[in-house]
Design an enzyme around this catalytic site. Structure first.
Site, mmCIF file in Angstrom:
data_model
loop_
_atom_site.group_PDB
_atom_site.id
_atom_site.type_symbol
_atom_site.label_atom_id
_atom_site.label_comp_id
_atom_site.label_asym_id
_atom_site.label_seq_id
_atom_site.Cartn_x
_atom_site.Cartn_y
_atom_site.Cartn_z
ATOM 1 N N ASP A 79 23.301 13.818 56.500
ATOM 2 C CA ASP A 79 23.806 15.176 56.720
ATOM 3 C C ASP A 79 23.041 15.810 57.879
ATOM 4 O O ASP A 79 21.804 15.740 57.946
ATOM 5 C CB ASP A 79 23.621 16.022 55.462
ATOM 6 N N ILE A 80 23.765 16.433 58.808
ATOM 7 C CA ILE A 80 23.138 17.092 59.959
ATOM 8 C C ILE A 80 22.472 18.381 59.488
ATOM 9 O O ILE A 80 23.119 19.229 58.876
ATOM 10 C CB ILE A 80 24.176 17.378 61.054
ATOM 11 N N GLU A 122 30.057 17.566 58.553
ATOM 12 C CA GLU A 122 28.903 17.012 59.262
ATOM 13 C C GLU A 122 28.199 15.934 58.450
ATOM 14 O O GLU A 122 27.058 15.584 58.726
ATOM 15 C CB GLU A 122 27.908 18.126 59.614
#
Length: 212
Positions: A79-80, A122
């Site tokens: 996950d960003i 994302e």
């Protein structure tokens, strides 16, 4: 001229005419068949790939995993970090550039037999084929560090992001969804503990946690 000679000349003439007509036609048909084959391959690729990132699409990822239910390896959820702040500050075009840049970094730092999929927004899910837990942790850390070092071009400048990673082992008896659920739980803890971390389930010890 004898009838036989007339017949032979007629047949030769007919063969020449047919050849002149047939060769370009055959060439055209062959060209169209090659075009159609290339188009079919490209359409299949587009269906199987996420349009923004060119990594595997959700359906393709799970179809691949369902086709080999007894495979073992490591599932990663990536996950960003603080992605919303990127969209808020720079806009959604910048957000798309960041997602593309992270996807490219993931692809460039994985083996051909591994599979990366855009899970949504994302988030990405990765399956590392035939990796044990320790090997998977090393691979996940390599991905995390590579992304942190990646400069993503945007409007004449560069954007830099980090990711949090959760990992879980998938043995031969476990389902991929079970492994992803475990990896997602580990990802939650990585976020809670400050982000830019790799955590596996059972929870990673402090000595294993990367500090970025």
């Amino acid at each position: 001229m004898f009838p036989v000679e007339i017949l032979n000349q007629t047949m030769i003439g007919t063969f020449v005419i047919v050849s002149v007509i047939s060769l370009p036609t055959a060439s055209w048909i062959g060209h169209k068949m090659r075009e159609n084959t290339a188009l079919t391959i490209e359409l299949r690729r587009l269906v199987n790939r996420d349009r923004l990132t060119d990594v595997a699409a959700w359906d393709f990822f799970f179809a691949q995993m369902d086709s080999q239910p007894d495979v073992y390896g490591v599932s990663l959820m990536v996950d960003i970090d603080r992605f919303k702040s990127i969209n808020d500050r720079y806009g959604h075009i910048a957000g798309d550039a960041v997602i593309q840049g992270v996807a490219a970094a993931l692809r460039d730092n994985m083996r051909p037999q591994d599979l990366v999929c855009r899970f949504g927004g994302e988030e990405f899910v990765i399956f590392l084929h035939e990796h044990k837990r320790d090997d998977g942790y090393v691979a996940a850390e390599r991905l995390r560090i590579a992304i942190a070092a990646t400069m993503i071009p945007f409007e004449g400048g560069n954007l830099n992001v980090t990711v949090s990673i959760g990992g879980a082992l998938k043995d031969r008896l476990a389902s991929i969804m079970s492994a992803i659920k475990d990896a997602d739980e580990a990802l939650y803890h990585a976020k809670k503990m400050g982000r830019n971390l790799t955590i596996f389930t059972p929870h990673t010890t402090e000595a294993e946690i990367g500090t970025g």
